[in-house]
Design an enzyme around this catalytic site. Structure first.
Site, PDB file in Angstrom:
ATOM      1  N   SER A 158      44.336  21.836  35.906  1.00  0.00           N
ATOM      2  CA  SER A 158      43.418  21.063  35.337  1.00  0.00           C
ATOM      3  C   SER A 158      42.254  21.530  35.834  1.00  0.00           C
ATOM      4  CB  SER A 158      43.728  19.650  35.474  1.00  0.00           C
ATOM      5  OG  SER A 158      42.863  18.969  34.576  1.00  0.00           O
ATOM      6  N   HIS A 196      44.609  21.597  30.931  1.00  0.00           N
ATOM      7  CA  HIS A 196      44.042  20.329  30.432  1.00  0.00           C
ATOM      8  C   HIS A 196      42.912  20.674  29.457  1.00  0.00           C
ATOM      9  CE1 HIS A 196      46.344  17.444  33.326  1.00  0.00           C
ATOM     10  NE2 HIS A 196      47.003  17.723  32.358  1.00  0.00           N
ATOM     11  N   ASP A 223      49.435  14.665  36.842  1.00  0.00           N
ATOM     12  CA  ASP A 223      50.300  15.262  35.970  1.00  0.00           C
ATOM     13  C   ASP A 223      50.983  16.639  36.669  1.00  0.00           C
ATOM     14  OD1 ASP A 223      51.484  15.823  33.569  1.00  0.00           O
ATOM     15  OD2 ASP A 223      49.824  16.881  32.727  1.00  0.00           O
TER      16      ASP A 223
END
Length: 195
Positions: free
Chosen positions: A17, A44, A137
């Protein structure tokens, strides 16, 4: 019906991310000759992102790049990028599935969703890697992949631009290989071209 592959399908999964984009660009540049694996990037991106990553990375590699759609077959020697606003799942029939269910850690695509589906698919995972990011995540999915006996790698949080994601992965499972600043791209190249 799935067409037979001349070589068995192998997956290399990469998630990240905030702070991962530059690393991903460098990894794409490592693909200088045909790959005996499919490389799947999950980064992301917001729902409104219009960035076409294969277009942005055009000229960085000679390997084919795609943003896969629902039911597209997964093939070796291709680099895939998850599209915004869908989870990218790996099916046991060696196809991609786009899923618009609930976000995971406020993210869709979710790294966990792809990692967990790949771990449960029965397809060989050559390696899974997790890079810089500001959420948790990916940690649970990477742990599951490790528990299934596949190689897993985590960027050293000490040099991650946003260390939370990789630190969480290491807190959940301390057996991941560590990618350090001085050898990160050598190790990744070795994984991409291992047999």
């Amino acid at each position: 019906m799935t067409e037979p592959h001349s070589n068995p399908l192998n997956l290399v999964l990469m998630g990240g991310s905030s702070g991962s984009f530059v690393i991903f660009e460098q990894i794409v540049k490592l693909a200088t000759k045909p790959l005996s694996c499919a490389v799947i990037f999950i980064i992301h991106r917001g729902k409104s992102s219009l960035a076409n990553l294969p277009y942005l990375f055009k000229g960085k590699t000679t390997v084919k790049m795609e943003e896969p759609q629902h039911l597209d077959p997964i093939k070796n020697d291709c680099i895939y990028f998850a599209i915004p606003d869908y989870h990218l799942l790996v099916g046991p029939d060696e196809r991609f599935y786009l899923d618009d269910t609930e976000k995971d850690f406020f993210s869709r695509p979710s790294i966990n969703a792809t990692f967990i589906s790949a771990a449960q698919s029965g397809i060989n995972i050559r390696a899974a890697m997790l890079f810089s990011g500001a959420s948790q995540d990916g940690a649970a999915g990477l742990k599951l992949i490790a528990e299934r006996g596949f190689a897993t790698y985590v960027q050293n949080p000490d040099f991650a631009e946003m260390p939370r994601m990789t630190a969480e992965a290491l807190s959940q499972y301390n057996g991941h290989h560590i990618l350090n600043r001085e050898n990160i791209f050598e190790e990744i190249r070795s994984v991409l071209y291992s047999t």
